[in-house]
Design a protein around this motif. Structure first.
Motif, mmCIF file in Angstrom:
data_model
loop_
_atom_site.group_PDB
_atom_site.id
_atom_site.type_symbol
_atom_site.label_atom_id
_atom_site.label_comp_id
_atom_site.label_asym_id
_atom_site.label_seq_id
_atom_site.Cartn_x
_atom_site.Cartn_y
_atom_site.Cartn_z
ATOM 1 N N ASN A 22 0.812 -1.219 0.000
ATOM 2 C CA ASN A 22 0.000 0.000 0.000
ATOM 3 C C ASN A 22 0.846 1.270 0.000
ATOM 4 N N LYS A 56 1.126 2.794 -5.996
ATOM 5 C CA LYS A 56 0.052 2.077 -6.680
ATOM 6 C C LYS A 56 0.247 0.572 -6.713
ATOM 7 N N SER A 57 1.402 0.088 -6.291
ATOM 8 C CA SER A 57 1.636 -1.351 -6.353
ATOM 9 C C SER A 57 1.415 -2.010 -4.995
ATOM 10 N N ASN A 58 1.299 -3.320 -5.038
ATOM 11 C CA ASN A 58 1.146 -4.132 -3.824
ATOM 12 C C ASN A 58 -0.012 -3.672 -2.938
ATOM 13 N N ARG A 59 -1.156 -3.461 -3.554
ATOM 14 C CA ARG A 59 -2.337 -2.989 -2.836
ATOM 15 C C ARG A 59 -3.001 -4.145 -2.094
ATOM 16 N N PRO A 77 -6.242 -4.554 0.743
ATOM 17 C CA PRO A 77 -7.256 -3.945 1.612
ATOM 18 C C PRO A 77 -7.125 -4.495 3.044
ATOM 19 N N GLN A 97 -2.286 1.932 7.004
ATOM 20 C CA GLN A 97 -2.579 1.209 5.774
ATOM 21 C C GLN A 97 -1.374 0.445 5.230
ATOM 22 N N SER A 98 -0.234 0.562 5.877
ATOM 23 C CA SER A 98 0.971 -0.065 5.341
ATOM 24 C C SER A 98 1.149 -1.503 5.786
#
Length: 178
Positions: free
Chosen positions: A13, A16-19, A21, A42-43
């Motif tokens: 997160n 834009k990569s390795n998103r 939720p 969020q990390s």
């Protein structure tokens, strides 16, 4: 006996990569049998309770879950709650780190070779400072993270370990949730 663990995936997160939720990650960790699952920011800082007695085992389970369920292949480093608290209590930069966002703790996959750590700490790093203590490398970077030379990638090459960094402010938030 139930133990409390922190697992730190590297680089999710961010951009834009390795998103991943966080709500879905928490749900899937609960499905695997972990309890009291919490994520901090969020990390992907993951806190879980487990019957496991090995933080590396828990970190590997999270790494595999990220790979299989989210198609995200990143290293994960784990610590027990007591280990995290000990890091916070033994801050080697308490006298110089005026900005907690510029004090980074690199959590290493294992204790590095003592001779490599000693040699690295003895070198001149300009305004930056480093203290390797056990399986953590504290870095003070007064010019900020974008200008730093003692990055986790640099430390990995020099010490032969996997590393993931958290700034002091984040580490204090994590410790408060353990």
């Amino acid at each position: 006996m139930t133990n409390r663990y922190l697992v730190m995936p590297r680089g999710i997160n961010v951009g834009k990569s390795n998103r991943v939720p966080m709500a879905e990650l928490r749900s899937k960790l609960a499905d695997l049998g972990y309890s009291n699952v919490v994520t901090v920011l969020q990390s992907g800082n993951v806190i879980v309770s487990s019957e496991s007695v090995n933080s590396d085992e828990v970190a590997e389970a999270v790494r595999m879950l990220l790979r299989v369920e989210f198609d995200v292949g990143v290293p994960c480093v784990g610590r027990t709650a007591d280990q995290v608290r000990a890091v916070v209590e033994s801050n080697p930069f308490v006298e110089i780190a005026a900005d907690p966002s510029r004090h980074l703790v690199n959590f290493l996959s294992r204790k590095p070779d003592p001779d490599l750590a000693k040699a690295l700490m003895a070198e001149d790093h300009g305004r930056e400072a480093i203290v390797v203590a056990g399986a953590e490398a504290h870095v003070w970077t007064p010019e900020g993270v974008k200008a730093m030379t003692l990055s986790y990638a640099y430390l990995e090459k020099r010490l032969g370990v996997v590393a993931t960094a958290r700034n002091w402010k984040t580490l204090e938030k994590i410790a408060a949730r353990l």
